[in-house]
Motif scaffolding. Structure first.
Motif, short mmCIF file in Angstrom:
data_model
loop_
_atom_site.label_atom_id
_atom_site.label_comp_id
_atom_site.label_asym_id
_atom_site.label_seq_id
_atom_site.Cartn_x
_atom_site.Cartn_y
_atom_site.Cartn_z
N ALA A 33 49.17 70.51 66.24
CA ALA A 33 49.85 70.86 67.49
C ALA A 33 49.45 72.23 68.01
O ALA A 33 49.74 72.57 69.14
CB ALA A 33 51.36 70.82 67.28
N GLU A 186 48.59 64.77 66.44
CA GLU A 186 48.88 65.33 67.76
C GLU A 186 49.15 64.25 68.79
O GLU A 186 50.07 64.36 69.62
CB GLU A 186 47.71 66.21 68.21
CG GLU A 186 47.91 66.82 69.59
CD GLU A 186 46.67 67.56 70.08
OE1 GLU A 186 46.70 68.03 71.23
OE2 GLU A 186 45.70 67.66 69.31
N MET A 189 52.66 62.70 68.36
CA MET A 189 53.71 63.63 68.76
C MET A 189 53.85 63.71 70.27
O MET A 189 54.95 63.89 70.80
CB MET A 189 53.43 65.02 68.18
CG MET A 189 53.65 65.12 66.68
SD MET A 189 53.40 66.79 66.05
CE MET A 189 54.65 67.69 66.98
N LEU A 195 60.31 65.35 72.04
CA LEU A 195 59.50 66.45 71.53
C LEU A 195 58.84 67.24 72.66
O LEU A 195 58.44 68.39 72.46
CB LEU A 195 58.42 65.92 70.57
CG LEU A 195 58.88 65.44 69.20
CD1 LEU A 195 57.69 64.94 68.38
CD2 LEU A 195 59.59 66.56 68.44
N LYS A 196 58.74 66.64 73.84
CA LYS A 196 58.12 67.32 74.96
C LYS A 196 58.95 68.52 75.41
O LYS A 196 58.42 69.45 76.02
CB LYS A 196 57.93 66.34 76.13
CG LYS A 196 56.98 65.20 75.81
CD LYS A 196 56.86 64.21 76.96
CE LYS A 196 55.93 63.05 76.60
NZ LYS A 196 55.85 62.05 77.69
N TYR A 198 60.49 70.47 73.30
CA TYR A 198 60.47 71.46 72.23
C TYR A 198 59.55 72.62 72.59
O TYR A 198 58.60 72.47 73.35
CB TYR A 198 59.96 70.82 70.93
CG TYR A 198 61.04 70.09 70.14
CD1 TYR A 198 62.12 69.49 70.77
CD2 TYR A 198 60.97 69.99 68.75
CE1 TYR A 198 63.08 68.81 70.05
CE2 TYR A 198 61.92 69.33 68.02
CZ TYR A 198 62.98 68.73 68.68
OH TYR A 198 63.94 68.06 67.97
N TYR A 200 56.73 75.61 71.69
CA TYR A 200 55.45 75.56 71.00
C TYR A 200 55.65 75.69 69.49
O TYR A 200 55.05 74.96 68.69
CB TYR A 200 54.55 76.68 71.52
CG TYR A 200 53.14 76.68 71.01
CD1 TYR A 200 52.15 75.99 71.70
CD2 TYR A 200 52.80 77.36 69.85
CE1 TYR A 200 50.85 75.97 71.23
CE2 TYR A 200 51.50 77.36 69.38
CZ TYR A 200 50.52 76.67 70.08
OH TYR A 200 49.25 76.66 69.60
N GLN A 202 58.42 75.05 67.70
CA GLN A 202 59.13 73.90 67.16
C GLN A 202 58.18 72.72 66.93
O GLN A 202 58.25 72.04 65.91
CB GLN A 202 60.27 73.49 68.11
CG GLN A 202 61.45 74.45 68.11
CD GLN A 202 62.49 74.07 69.14
OE1 GLN A 202 62.15 73.73 70.28
NE2 GLN A 202 63.75 74.14 68.76
N LYS A 203 57.30 72.48 67.90
CA LYS A 203 56.31 71.41 67.73
C LYS A 203 55.40 71.69 66.55
O LYS A 203 55.01 70.79 65.81
CB LYS A 203 55.49 71.26 69.01
CG LYS A 203 56.25 70.73 70.20
CD LYS A 203 55.35 70.63 71.42
CE LYS A 203 56.12 70.11 72.62
NZ LYS A 203 55.26 70.05 73.84
N ASP A 204 55.07 72.97 66.39
CA ASP A 204 54.18 73.34 65.29
C ASP A 204 54.86 73.11 63.94
O ASP A 204 54.22 72.71 62.97
CB ASP A 204 53.77 74.81 65.43
CG ASP A 204 52.59 75.18 64.54
OD1 ASP A 204 51.58 74.46 64.60
OD2 ASP A 204 52.70 76.17 63.81
#
Length: 356
Positions: A33, A186, A189, A195-196, A198, A200, A202-204
């Motif tokens: 991500a 990726e 996700m 998740l969109k 979230y 940067y 949090q996604k990581d």
């Protein structure tokens, strides 16, 4: 010069990012991500279609797990994968490199019907796989001396490793652009709607957990038979259950959407998810999955864990003819045949469940 180019399909993307100069997040690692170049939905759909088409050609030959069992290579493979994972961290390599190296290892061992694998043979193959994978993926590649610095019982001369690299490349048909479970992280996700929103970071963190689960799955021989896309979906499912357990119903709906979009069957994903959950519950699951107790895998006393002098293997003593050149025959095995074998194994599993 055109004749020297391989016929692999490549994604249109920017140049490979320099991982050494990128900012690091979540435990100092670079996860999928952290460096997205899929900017549109069309890019994602194109990437997924290419990966799905290629993943069968990047899987080990049918019957690989049984081959490992009959040749008593289950623990040898586990130790090899663990060495690759540890070397990635020690050499600051990308996750893509270690997943590719493990893929090369499984494909080569499944093709090669060598009788009487020795410890040094598996270690030489490991070093060659990591060297080739780093040359294919990294912008800065470690030297052969650094690659084999730690956790090996044998040391090899550079010329021996280079010879083994050629044997490996010929067996793989020079097809190094593998589709692994990590290739989908990726992309999957980006398909989860909530998740969109979230951040940067949090996604990581989610990508971090998914990657950790995939590394654990890579060590489990029972996961080898699953398609990479199925393994990736299962890892994402487990991660979402950990991070947002209150939305379990929503997670299941999202996972079913992914399964339908990738043309997978629910029962196969559920089976894979169940194995991955067992890994989370039991930390020594991978050792138990080897099926046998090995007295040499657990030190019996503190003396056995002291550093020991490695055995030097000279090039003149290495006969690579031990590795049968079965790649030329196996390259004729098409992805269609592998698909039929995979579908047959799924039907057999379903039949066994109904009988029970």
């Amino acid at each position: 010069m055109d004749s020297l180019l391989c016929d692999e399909v490549w994604l249109s993307s920017p140049a490979t990012p320099d991982h050494h100069n990128q900012p690091r997040y979540s435990h100092g690692e670079n996860y999928a991500a952290a460096s997205s170049f899929y900017t549109t939905k069309e890019d994602c759909e194109k990437a997924v279609s290419i990966y799905l088409e290629k993943e069968f050609t990047c899987m080990p030959e049918p019957g690989y797990v049984e081959h490992l069992r009959t040749k008593n290579l289950l623990f040898a493979r586990l130790r090899a994968i663990q060495w690759l994972i540890k070397s990635r961290q020690r050499l600051s390599l990308s996750f893509e490199t270690v997943f590719n190296a493990a893929n090369y290892l499984d494909r080569f061992m499944s093709m090669n019907q060598c009788h009487g694998w020795k410890c040094w043979m598996v270690e030489l193959l490991c070093v060659a796989c990591l060297s080739v994978a780093s040359k294919f993926t990294e912008t800065r590649t470690p030297c052969l001396h650094d690659i084999q610095m730690e956790d090996l019982d044998h040391s090899f001369q550079p010329i021996t490793i280079q010879r083994m690299e050629l044997v490996l490349l010929r067996a793989l048909g020079w097809r190094l652009g593998s589709t692994t479970a990590y290739s989908y992280v990726e992309l999957l996700m980006m398909e989860i709607d909530f998740l969109k929103s979230y951040s940067y970071l949090q996604k990581d963190l989610v990508a971090c957990r998914v990657t950790e689960l995939l590394l654990g799955a890579m060590q489990d021989c029972s996961m080898v038979g699953f398609r990479p896309s199925i393994t990736a979906i299962s890892a994402l499912w487990c991660s979402l259950e950990e991070f947002v357990p209150s939305k379990s119903d929503a997670h299941l709906a999202h996972i079913k959407g992914l399964v339908n979009a990738l043309d997978h069957k629910d029962d196969v994903v559920i089976k894979c998810h169940g194995i991955m959950e067992a890994q989370l519950i039991n930390p020594v699951y991978n050792l138990l999955a080897c099926g046998k107790k090995h007295s040499y895998c657990c030190p019996s006393s503190p003396v056995t864990v002291l550093p020991t002098e490695r055995i030097g293997i000279y090039d003149c003593d290495v006969d690579l003819s031990f590795f049968n050149d079965s790649g030329s025959n196996n390259k004729q095995e098409t992805s269609k045949k592998k698909r039929k074998w995979h579908e047959k194994s799924i039907k057999d599993d379903g039949l066994q469940k109904r009988i029970k």
